[in-house]
Design a protein around this motif. Structure first.
Motif, mmCIF file in Angstrom:
data_model
loop_
_atom_site.group_PDB
_atom_site.id
_atom_site.type_symbol
_atom_site.label_atom_id
_atom_site.label_comp_id
_atom_site.label_asym_id
_atom_site.label_seq_id
_atom_site.Cartn_x
_atom_site.Cartn_y
_atom_site.Cartn_z
ATOM 1 N N ASP A 35 9.086 4.568 -5.476
ATOM 2 C CA ASP A 35 8.045 5.556 -5.760
ATOM 3 C C ASP A 35 8.641 6.964 -5.810
ATOM 4 O O ASP A 35 9.294 7.402 -4.860
ATOM 5 N N ASP B 262 0.413 4.127 -1.283
ATOM 6 C CA ASP B 262 -0.314 5.363 -0.970
ATOM 7 C C ASP B 262 -0.356 5.595 0.547
ATOM 8 O O ASP B 262 -0.219 6.720 1.023
ATOM 9 N N ARG C 237 7.304 9.783 -5.400
ATOM 10 C CA ARG C 237 6.793 10.654 -4.340
ATOM 11 C C ARG C 237 7.624 10.502 -3.072
ATOM 12 O O ARG C 237 7.883 11.486 -2.367
ATOM 13 N N ASP D 222 0.858 -1.181 0.000
ATOM 14 C CA ASP D 222 0.000 0.000 0.000
ATOM 15 C C ASP D 222 0.899 1.237 0.000
ATOM 16 O O ASP D 222 1.104 1.891 1.029
ATOM 17 N N ILE E 181 3.043 6.866 1.745
ATOM 18 C CA ILE E 181 3.177 8.303 1.462
ATOM 19 C C ILE E 181 2.360 9.114 2.460
ATOM 20 O O ILE E 181 2.836 10.121 3.017
ATOM 21 N N GLU E 182 1.140 8.679 2.712
ATOM 22 C CA GLU E 182 0.266 9.383 3.658
ATOM 23 C C GLU E 182 0.872 9.397 5.056
ATOM 24 O O GLU E 182 0.819 10.411 5.767
#
Length: 523
Positions: free
Chosen positions: A194, A144, A196, A142, A147-148
């Protein structure tokens, strides 16, 4: 650390030259206070009404909300982020743990990709138990949520991290809660995958270990610690792990700033890497201290803030004289500090005015306090107030914050926080016996705001304060309520209503943290 004690100017208080036993916890020369007798303050362009009056004991008018003020940037919102990638079994975790051990930095967070595998459906879990599910593609993670999580830590928010069970192939009901991070180490096979994440990293490391060695380490780990069998481990390696390593993981080596061959065995490379990280952290601390020094550049008159200072009368003069006298016995010191702390707490309660009448059969029977009060102590200086606050509110909830300056850099650091739950919409009485540079109090207020408190609901109670430290706090948090027992002045020739003795910030009682040492007998 400097051990120079500065004698006060001519004063009506009984202040004597201190003995060597009070050299404990002297504010360092490189501390963010930089207090000198000739320090001056540059006024802002804020307009102060000509007819504004000021009493001798307090100022309670609202701060000028139209005047811009600097915001505090806590060090945990600018963490140093390190990414460590490499194939499964390459030694990433060992190097990450080595960095944590060598840096010895408070609030270092090791963020492992192992916690961020996607939850599996029943069908996927069945495949996983048969070693037919691919856990080594980027899609199995996961990203995302990773990053969160990093973004949340960078903002200084309380962050919840999931816990994954490799034995059950699923996320558990348990979570890990983290608040604040000076250093974040992101470790996992796709840490450098990633874009990001790459954009947020200060240092990107790739651990380059031969795949045969990786296989041997992986077999040991999975069989001994994850309950797997040899046949299943080899099947998974040949079917998923090795092909994905060649296809996805190895190319991330080109995103790295530093490549460490042979993992933890490469002692020279690891030592050079740690020295580089230490230098970067020292530079980060230096920048934070320089920022703190700028907080006192622009000020508004103190009368424009929610500030209360104990009145100057025979009682407070007498107590101050006893507390400033180094010949005072510890038992007397405790007794008289408790007396003045009671006065400070009572003055602070003037900021709390949310009461409602007690009616019995429509007959008035007094008032009762509606607001819930929470006491927060900045360890251990604020603990000197605990006896008095417990006598005032026997069932008060108490929280603790441990904020200390780094012995190498002088940067204030948050080492520990224990805050009661649900402190939103409650009145917070924050205690610190002395304000010198103001850095610890600023950080403490920021922690409370991060936990949902409102600035106007915080009442900072302090016995001794320098003018410089007070101005720094008010510049950053103009709506905080402050109660002070005795306030000094920056300049040498000042004679304000609250300081007829002309005590200066550079005088010994205001410059040195001695109150808690004498109160608890640890000088």
């Amino acid at each position: 650390m400097s051990s120079d004690h500065l004698s006060p100017s001519t004063s009506n208080l009984s202040v004597k030259v201190p003995k060597p036993r009070r050299f404990s916890r002297i504010a360092p020369d490189n501390d963010s206070s930089n207090i000198t007798p000739n320090d001056t303050i540059t006024s802002t362009t804020a307009t102060i009404p000509a007819n504004t009056s000021i009493s001798e004991s307090s100022t309670t008018s609202n701060a000028n909300t139209t005047t811009p003020h600097p915001s505090y940037i806590p060090p945990w919102t600018e963490p140093y982020i390190i990414g460590i990638a490499g194939n499964s079994g390459s030694g990433k975790t060992s190097i990450a743990q080595k960095i944590v051990q060598e840096l010895n930095q408070p609030w270092t967070v090791l963020l492992s990709f192992d916690n961020f595998y996607n939850p599996l459906t029943e069908e996927e879990r069945k495949q996983a138990f048969e070693n037919n599910f691919d856990f080594d593609t980027p899609e199995s993670l996961d990203l995302d949520l990773v990053i969160e999580t990093v973004n949340s830590l960078k903002k200084g928010h309380k962050t919840t991290i999931p816990v994954y069970s490799f034995e059950h192939h699923n996320r558990t009901d348990k979570t890990i809660t983290i608040y604040g991070a000076n250093v974040i180490i992101i470790e996992g096979i796709y840490s450098l995958y990633d874009p990001r994440l790459l954009d947020m990293m200060d240092l990107k490391i790739y651990v380059d270990t031969d795949l045969d060695i990786c296989l041997a380490r992986r077999l040991t780990r999975d069989i001994l610690y994850r309950g797997r069998d040899l046949g299943g481990c080899l099947k998974q390696w040949e079917t998923f792990v090795k092909p994905n390593a060649v296809k996805y993981v190895n190319p991330t080596m080109y995103n790295a700033d530093l490549i460490i061959p042979r993992g933890l065995d490469n002692v020279i490379a690891i030592n050079l890497m740690i020295k580089h990280i230490e230098k970067q952290l020292i530079l980060k601390s230096s920048q934070h201290l320089k920022y703190l020094q700028t907080l006192d550049i622009k000020v508004i008159d103190l009368k424009d803030y929610n500030l209360k200072i104990l009145p100057i009368n025979n009682q407070t003069r007498g107590i101050n004289s006893i507390l400033f006298d180094e010949e005072t016995e510890r038992s007397d010191f405790i007794f008289y500090f408790n007396r003045i702390s009671n006065l400070i707490i009572e003055k602070g309660l003037e900021f709390i005015n949310n009461y409602e009448p007690i009616l019995v059969n429509n007959n008035y029977h007094g008032l009762k306090l509606i607001d819930d009060i929470v006491a927060i102590s900045i360890i251990r200086s604020g603990d000197c107030f605990m006896q008095s606050i417990k006598k005032t509110f026997p069932e008060v909830s108490i929280g603790k914050l441990l904020i200390q300056s780094d012995s190498k850099t002088g940067e204030p650091q948050l080492h520990y926080d224990s805050i009661p739950n649900d402190i939103e919409n409650k009145k917070i009485m924050l205690f610190d016996s002395q304000l010198i540079s103001g850095a610890a109090a600023i950080m403490a207020v920021q922690v409370l705001l991060d936990h949902g408190c409102k600035e106007k609901d915080i009442i900072l109670c302090c016995y001794l304060s320098t003018e410089l430290g007070l101005r720094r706090i008010l510049n950053v948090f103009p709506h905080v309520n402050i109660v002070i027992g005795k306030l000094s002045n920056i300049g040498e020739n000042t004679n304000n209503w609250y300081n007829p003795e002309k005590c200066r910030d550079s005088d010994w009682p205001f410059r040195n943290r001695y109150i808690d040492s004498l109160y608890f007998g640890t000088e």
